[in-house]
Design a protein around this motif. Structure first.
Motif, PDB file in Angstrom:
ATOM      1  N   ALA A 408       0.761  -1.144   0.174  1.00  0.00           N
ATOM      2  CA  ALA A 408      -0.110  -0.025   0.105  1.00  0.00           C
ATOM      3  C   ALA A 408       0.921   1.328   0.025  1.00  0.00           C
ATOM      4  O   ALA A 408       0.585   2.201  -0.620  1.00  0.00           O
ATOM      5  N   GLY A 409       1.805   1.296   0.843  1.00  0.00           N
ATOM      6  CA  GLY A 409       2.916   2.319   0.900  1.00  0.00           C
ATOM      7  C   GLY A 409       3.609   2.642  -0.508  1.00  0.00           C
ATOM      8  O   GLY A 409       3.822   3.940  -0.997  1.00  0.00           O
ATOM      9  N   ALA A 410       3.927   1.810  -1.111  1.00  0.00           N
ATOM     10  CA  ALA A 410       4.648   1.870  -2.400  1.00  0.00           C
ATOM     11  C   ALA A 410       3.839   2.544  -3.645  1.00  0.00           C
ATOM     12  O   ALA A 410       4.339   3.721  -4.264  1.00  0.00           O
ATOM     13  N   VAL A 411       2.602   1.944  -3.373  1.00  0.00           N
ATOM     14  CA  VAL A 411       1.686   2.480  -4.632  1.00  0.00           C
ATOM     15  C   VAL A 411       1.367   3.956  -4.106  1.00  0.00           C
ATOM     16  O   VAL A 411       1.211   4.689  -5.129  1.00  0.00           O
ATOM     17  N   LEU A 412       1.119   4.185  -2.955  1.00  0.00           N
ATOM     18  CA  LEU A 412       0.498   5.483  -2.547  1.00  0.00           C
ATOM     19  C   LEU A 412       1.779   6.740  -2.912  1.00  0.00           C
ATOM     20  O   LEU A 412       1.642   7.599  -3.175  1.00  0.00           O
ATOM     21  N   ALA A 413       3.204   6.448  -2.390  1.00  0.00           N
ATOM     22  CA  ALA A 413       4.271   7.025  -2.364  1.00  0.00           C
ATOM     23  C   ALA A 413       4.452   7.343  -4.085  1.00  0.00           C
ATOM     24  O   ALA A 413       4.676   8.565  -4.725  1.00  0.00           O
ATOM     25  N   PHE A 414       4.461   6.276  -4.883  1.00  0.00           N
ATOM     26  CA  PHE A 414       4.708   6.446  -6.206  1.00  0.00           C
ATOM     27  C   PHE A 414       3.782   7.448  -7.127  1.00  0.00           C
ATOM     28  O   PHE A 414       4.157   8.117  -7.792  1.00  0.00           O
ATOM     29  N   SER A 415       2.461   7.058  -6.774  1.00  0.00           N
ATOM     30  CA  SER A 415       1.492   7.650  -7.375  1.00  0.00           C
ATOM     31  C   SER A 415       1.465   9.250  -6.946  1.00  0.00           C
ATOM     32  O   SER A 415       1.073  10.186  -7.794  1.00  0.00           O
ATOM     33  N   PHE A 416       1.831   9.400  -5.698  1.00  0.00           N
ATOM     34  CA  PHE A 416       1.431  10.843  -5.198  1.00  0.00           C
ATOM     35  C   PHE A 416       2.637  11.535  -5.843  1.00  0.00           C
ATOM     36  O   PHE A 416       2.422  12.697  -6.430  1.00  0.00           O
ATOM     37  N   VAL A 417       3.820  11.083  -5.676  1.00  0.00           N
ATOM     38  CA  VAL A 417       4.796  11.996  -6.223  1.00  0.00           C
ATOM     39  C   VAL A 417       4.826  11.991  -7.900  1.00  0.00           C
ATOM     40  O   VAL A 417       5.127  13.210  -8.201  1.00  0.00           O
ATOM     41  N   VAL A 418       4.756  11.038  -8.540  1.00  0.00           N
ATOM     42  CA  VAL A 418       4.604  11.214  -9.960  1.00  0.00           C
ATOM     43  C   VAL A 418       3.718  11.955 -10.572  1.00  0.00           C
ATOM     44  O   VAL A 418       3.704  12.905 -11.400  1.00  0.00           O
ATOM     45  N   THR A 419       2.534  11.900  -9.772  1.00  0.00           N
ATOM     46  CA  THR A 419       1.328  12.844 -10.125  1.00  0.00           C
ATOM     47  C   THR A 419       1.711  14.479  -9.835  1.00  0.00           C
ATOM     48  O   THR A 419       1.279  15.423 -10.538  1.00  0.00           O
ATOM     49  N   LEU A 420       2.197  14.523  -8.694  1.00  0.00           N
ATOM     50  CA  LEU A 420       2.729  16.060  -8.424  1.00  0.00           C
ATOM     51  C   LEU A 420       3.551  16.479  -9.561  1.00  0.00           C
ATOM     52  O   LEU A 420       3.502  17.506 -10.084  1.00  0.00           O
ATOM     53  N   ILE A 421       4.419  15.723 -10.044  1.00  0.00           N
ATOM     54  CA  ILE A 421       5.371  16.034 -11.258  1.00  0.00           C
ATOM     55  C   ILE A 421       4.474  16.240 -12.628  1.00  0.00           C
ATOM     56  O   ILE A 421       4.793  17.335 -13.225  1.00  0.00           O
ATOM     57  N   ILE A 422       3.549  15.383 -12.821  1.00  0.00           N
ATOM     58  CA  ILE A 422       2.773  15.649 -14.029  1.00  0.00           C
ATOM     59  C   ILE A 422       1.891  16.999 -13.748  1.00  0.00           C
ATOM     60  O   ILE A 422       1.773  17.705 -14.632  1.00  0.00           O
ATOM     61  N   ALA A 423       1.358  17.033 -12.598  1.00  0.00           N
ATOM     62  CA  ALA A 423       0.425  18.261 -12.529  1.00  0.00           C
ATOM     63  C   ALA A 423       1.149  19.690 -12.649  1.00  0.00           C
ATOM     64  O   ALA A 423       0.788  20.577 -13.078  1.00  0.00           O
ATOM     65  N   LEU A 424       2.307  19.641 -12.023  1.00  0.00           N
ATOM     66  CA  LEU A 424       3.169  20.800 -12.054  1.00  0.00           C
ATOM     67  C   LEU A 424       3.739  21.296 -13.481  1.00  0.00           C
ATOM     68  O   LEU A 424       3.817  22.354 -13.999  1.00  0.00           O
ATOM     69  N   ALA A 425       3.827  20.105 -14.112  1.00  0.00           N
ATOM     70  CA  ALA A 425       4.234  20.102 -15.617  1.00  0.00           C
ATOM     71  C   ALA A 425       3.262  20.719 -16.515  1.00  0.00           C
ATOM     72  O   ALA A 425       3.408  21.737 -17.446  1.00  0.00           O
ATOM     73  N   ILE A 426       2.054  20.242 -16.099  1.00  0.00           N
ATOM     74  CA  ILE A 426       0.905  20.823 -17.071  1.00  0.00           C
ATOM     75  C   ILE A 426       0.697  22.408 -16.625  1.00  0.00           C
ATOM     76  O   ILE A 426       0.423  23.111 -17.227  1.00  0.00           O
ATOM     77  N   LYS A 427       0.713  22.473 -15.280  1.00  0.00           N
ATOM     78  CA  LYS A 427       0.165  23.791 -14.869  1.00  0.00           C
ATOM     79  C   LYS A 427       1.241  24.875 -15.275  1.00  0.00           C
ATOM     80  O   LYS A 427       0.762  25.919 -15.715  1.00  0.00           O
ATOM     81  N   TYR A 428       2.627  24.586 -15.546  1.00  0.00           N
ATOM     82  CA  TYR A 428       3.233  25.450 -16.061  1.00  0.00           C
ATOM     83  C   TYR A 428       3.450  25.386 -17.531  1.00  0.00           C
ATOM     84  O   TYR A 428       4.483  26.298 -18.031  1.00  0.00           O
ATOM     85  N   THR A 429       2.794  24.832 -18.336  1.00  0.00           N
ATOM     86  CA  THR A 429       2.915  24.708 -19.925  1.00  0.00           C
ATOM     87  C   THR A 429       1.550  25.246 -20.295  1.00  0.00           C
ATOM     88  O   THR A 429       1.318  26.355 -20.562  1.00  0.00           O
ATOM     89  N   ILE A 430       0.666  24.283 -20.174  1.00  0.00           N
ATOM     90  CA  ILE A 430      -0.661  24.897 -21.075  1.00  0.00           C
ATOM     91  C   ILE A 430      -1.688  25.327 -19.826  1.00  0.00           C
ATOM     92  O   ILE A 430      -2.850  25.682 -20.272  1.00  0.00           O
ATOM     93  N   GLY A 431      -1.217  25.076 -18.621  1.00  0.00           N
ATOM     94  CA  GLY A 431      -2.242  25.635 -17.553  1.00  0.00           C
ATOM     95  C   GLY A 431      -3.165  24.214 -17.179  1.00  0.00           C
ATOM     96  O   GLY A 431      -3.753  23.799 -17.883  1.00  0.00           O
ATOM     97  N   LEU A 432      -3.521  24.467 -15.717  1.00  0.00           N
ATOM     98  CA  LEU A 432      -4.465  23.451 -15.297  1.00  0.00           C
ATOM     99  C   LEU A 432      -5.883  23.999 -14.975  1.00  0.00           C
ATOM    100  O   LEU A 432      -6.823  23.403 -15.444  1.00  0.00           O
ATOM    101  N   ARG A 433      -5.837  25.207 -14.456  1.00  0.00           N
ATOM    102  CA  ARG A 433      -7.199  25.527 -13.898  1.00  0.00           C
ATOM    103  C   ARG A 433      -7.793  26.597 -14.735  1.00  0.00           C
ATOM    104  O   ARG A 433      -7.084  27.397 -15.422  1.00  0.00           O
ATOM    105  N   ALA A 434      -9.050  26.733 -14.654  1.00  0.00           N
ATOM    106  CA  ALA A 434      -9.750  27.861 -15.328  1.00  0.00           C
ATOM    107  C   ALA A 434      -9.860  29.003 -14.586  1.00  0.00           C
ATOM    108  O   ALA A 434      -9.423  29.280 -13.558  1.00  0.00           O
ATOM    109  N   THR A 435     -10.153  29.904 -15.450  1.00  0.00           N
ATOM    110  CA  THR A 435     -10.079  31.328 -15.067  1.00  0.00           C
ATOM    111  C   THR A 435     -11.073  31.491 -13.810  1.00  0.00           C
ATOM    112  O   THR A 435     -11.782  30.749 -13.899  1.00  0.00           O
TER     113      THR A 435
END
Length: 470
Positions: A408-435
């Motif tokens: 459980a811990g391995a999946v939680l840590a992997f998913s959380f960390v990699v998702t953070l990276i993906i989300a930040l990459a999208i946020k600072y390229t095409i943008g994540l959030r609506a105005t």
């Protein structure tokens, strides 16, 4: 010239009963995604219902295409680097359909039927069944970011997340469902380190689906930020009948999810069918009891949420516990998840539709409680891989419990960390959030140029007030 190349050793002809059950189970699991769309859609405000439904439905298209091209191969291909399947092995599902997968009523004329491990179902059916798991796992994440995530950003996120998070985790957890660890023909591939090396039990996806999606939802909503006005502005569900309908469809489809994971129409499927039913029933009552004691009344939203919490918690453990264990797991999940959904207010993260409180917390509970309630008479304890294993309460000590915790811990840590990276990459390229303006108008109009309900008859100030309330 007749082709003779085979993708897997020929065991024998597919069993028609098992194949029919697995085709039905695949369809049941697919139905869960529209069910989730109704469940989530009813929980948001009316100006965002179509956007919420579209997030679930779009996952069916996005993940479906990726699964056909390389997703199945990355999840169930030969092990690469210890973490993922070979994405080239079944690229475009080569070798799994067409002449190499044609069965014949005459065994002498059978040419290369790829069967799924030691089962008696065609590999094509296994491909379809596992596809439905991939689809709903991605769709589950969307509930954490309702009301404010741009649809284009969601589509990109879904494709990247499925590729770099779900497919590897599915390989860890599902690839290699061995019944005999000494028989190489009894596994699809010995690639899943959580299953084959760690020997943590996850029968139907408590880690790969629920902890995975819950951790991703937490990371994504942290990067995205809070909804405008949350938590002071009331953001009530706009259509509770939708929520109840969605919960009912999810419960119905979940029998394919859990009982279908037996990959056969056998006693294990029957056992998991019952444990799924009883745990869900107990969870609904547990959630309603918390509401009654805490708030003075039991609600339909609470009943629907309790149903989902019970389904989540029993998913990893449905083949590992007896009926008493299922009732306890369900009741505990209903109570704990009902309390856990309030954590977002105390900790200040805006998990819109309680993906963290239900799926992450429920998935962790169900996974860990296998270490406590693994019953000697359960189907899991009777299999070759887990033979003679017992939970703590049956005299087995903490051996299985630590294995469950590490998985459980391995999946939680992997998913959380990699998702953070993906989300930040999208946020600072095409943008994540609506105005702010788009969020105020609603995602249905701003992203899709549609509205779910016709307010034409509501005039002037009354219409403005209705939109603000929605």
């Amino acid at each position: 010239m007749r082709r003779t190349k085979v993708a897997y050793p020929i065991v024998d002809l597919p069993n028609t009963g098992d194949t029919a059950w697995m085709l039905a189970s695949s369809a049941l699991v697919l139905l869960m995604t529209p069910g989730l769309a109704f469940f989530y859609g009813g929980m948001v405000r009316s100006k965002n219902v179509l956007n919420m439904i579209m997030m679930s439905i779009s996952a069916m298209g996005i993940v479906g295409v990726l699964w056909a091209i390389y997703g199945f191969s990355a999840s169930f291909g030969d092990n690469k680097f210890g973490v993922i399947g070979n994405p080239k092995q079944f690229f475009g599902l080569k070798g799994l359909i067409g002449p190499d997968a044609v069965a014949s009523s005459d065994p002498a004329k059978v040419v290369g039927i790829p069967l799924a491990g030691n089962t008696h179902i065609p590999m094509t059916v296994f491909v379809a069944f596992q596809l439905m798991f991939a689809i709903i796992t991605v769709a589950l994440i969307s509930g954490a970011v309702a009301d404010r995530l741009k649809f284009g950003a969601w589509a990109l996120f879904a494709a990247v997340w499925a590729t770099v998070v779900y497919f590897p985790v599915a390989h860890w957890v599902f690839d290699g469902n061995a019944t005999d660890p000494n028989d190489s023909s009894s596994v699809i591939h010995a690639g899943g380190w959580i299953l084959n090396k760690l020997k943590a039990i996850d029968f139907a996806g408590g880690t790969a689906v629920h902890i995975n999606a819950g951790a991703a939802g937490l990371a994504l909503c942290l990067v995205l930020g809070k909804r405008k006005g949350w938590p002071k502005t009331p953001m009530r569900p706009h259509n509770l009948p939708f929520v109840m309908l969605g919960a009912g469809l999810l419960w119905f489809g979940w029998f394919g999810f859990n009982a279908g994971s037996a990959l056969s129409a056998n006693g294990s499927a029957g056992s998991t069918f019952l444990t799924t039913t009883f745990a869900t029933s107990a969870a609904m009552l547990g959630w309603l009891l918390v509401e009654k004691i805490r708030d003075g009344h039991a609600t339909s939203l609470g009943a629907a949420s309790g149903i989902v919490a019970g389904l989540v918690a029993i998913t990893p453990s449905c083949s590992s516990v007896n009926i008493l264990g299922a009732l306890v797991i369900g009741a505990v999940a209903g109570v704990v998840c009902a309390l856990a959904v309030g954590l977002k207010f105390k900790l200040g993260f805006d998990d819109s539709l309680d993906v963290v409180g239900v799926h992450l917390v429920g998935g962790i509970l169900g996974t860990l409680m296998i270490g406590l309630f693994l019953a000697p008479e359960s189907p899991a304890a009777q299999s070759g891989l887990y033979a003679n294993t017992k939970g703590l309460f049956y005299g087995g000590g903490v051996d299985q419990l630590w294995r469950q915790a590490v998985g459980a811990g391995a999946v939680l840590a992997f998913s959380f960390v990699v998702t953070l990276i993906i989300a930040l990459a999208i946020k600072y390229t095409i943008g994540l959030r609506a105005t702010e303006e788009e969020e105020f108008v609603g995602m249905d109009e701003s992203d899709h140029a549609e509205t779910a309900y016709d307010f034409a008859a509501v005039g002037g100030a009354a219409r403005t007030a209705a939109v603000k309330e929605a």
